[in-house]
Design a protein around this motif. Sequence first.
Motif, PDB file in Angstrom:
ATOM      1  N   LEU A   1       3.612  -2.937   3.695  1.00 40.69           N
ATOM      2  CA  LEU A   1       3.278  -4.282   3.229  1.00 40.69           C
ATOM      3  C   LEU A   1       2.279  -4.940   4.169  1.00 40.69           C
ATOM      4  N   PHE A   2       1.307  -5.633   3.578  1.00 41.37           N
ATOM      5  CA  PHE A   2       0.271  -6.359   4.321  1.00 41.37           C
ATOM      6  C   PHE A   2       0.149  -7.755   3.747  1.00 41.37           C
ATOM      7  N   ILE A   3      -0.382  -8.668   4.556  1.00 36.68           N
ATOM      8  CA  ILE A   3      -0.714  -9.997   4.038  1.00 36.68           C
ATOM      9  C   ILE A   3      -2.222 -10.172   4.100  1.00 36.68           C
ATOM     10  N   ARG A   4      -2.716 -11.078   3.294  1.00 34.18           N
ATOM     11  CA  ARG A   4      -4.148 -11.362   3.309  1.00 34.18           C
ATOM     12  C   ARG A   4      -4.469 -12.139   4.580  1.00 34.18           C
ATOM     13  N   ARG A   5      -5.658 -11.972   5.065  1.00 33.32           N
ATOM     14  CA  ARG A   5      -6.088 -12.642   6.287  1.00 33.32           C
ATOM     15  C   ARG A   5      -6.037 -14.167   6.113  1.00 33.32           C
TER      16      ARG A   5
ATOM     17  N   ALA B   1       0.857  -1.188   0.000  1.00 31.49           N
ATOM     18  CA  ALA B   1       0.000   0.000   0.000  1.00 31.49           C
ATOM     19  C   ALA B   1       0.889   1.232   0.000  1.00 31.49           C
ATOM     20  N   LYS B   2       0.538   2.191  -0.855  1.00 31.63           N
ATOM     21  CA  LYS B   2       1.330   3.426  -0.924  1.00 31.63           C
ATOM     22  C   LYS B   2       1.006   4.299   0.278  1.00 31.63           C
ATOM     23  N   ARG B   3       1.989   4.985   0.771  1.00 31.58           N
ATOM     24  CA  ARG B   3       1.813   5.923   1.883  1.00 31.58           C
ATOM     25  C   ARG B   3       1.648   7.330   1.334  1.00 31.58           C
TER      26      ARG B   3
END
Length: 190
Positions: free
Chosen positions: A25-29, A15-17
């Motif tokens: 950075l994120f991971i899917r649930r 995701a851009k800030r």
Amino acid sequence: MLGLCTAADIKMIAAKRTGGGSKQLFIRREDEGSIELYILARQEKVARQAKAPKRSSPRERLKIYFDNLRNAGALLPRRGRLPNKVAIAKAAEIDRNFLYKKECIALLGAFDVEDRFRASIGKRDDLADLNRYLAEIRRQGTLLPRMPGGKPNKRGIAAACGFRRNLFYSNPAIATTLEDFAWNEGVGKP
């Protein structure tokens, strides 16, 4: 977390800030369980490796091989009168280069003496072996094996005598004996 996701082959969402900083950075649930499974699998692997018996040193494996030969009444594999280091290394499951280290040379030499005694193998005499070979050639009336240029084939002669070719270069008596025989054979000087 990035390293775990990469190792577990989990795709991350970037995701851009605002303000142009680095991406978040994120991971899917649904991938959370995959990370936990990967961590557990890695911990089990480490635990199995810790419990596995450590492989013995090459020196210990060689000693065990010699003890097994001694107990079975078997002899060292030989090539001519010399211990066959390739066969010994394979049988003892060690690297052949280890057989050329100081610690191993003494161990192999001591077992070789014991093995020769058990098998009634006489002490190695390279000059006598060469003289026997040359006498047999003379008796059969054949010529000395030669290279295409006319020089004696030292590799073939050494193999027939049961020693290594380097003795023709390191032992002057052996080199002189071969040169004299080749000269007297009438084919020409080697």
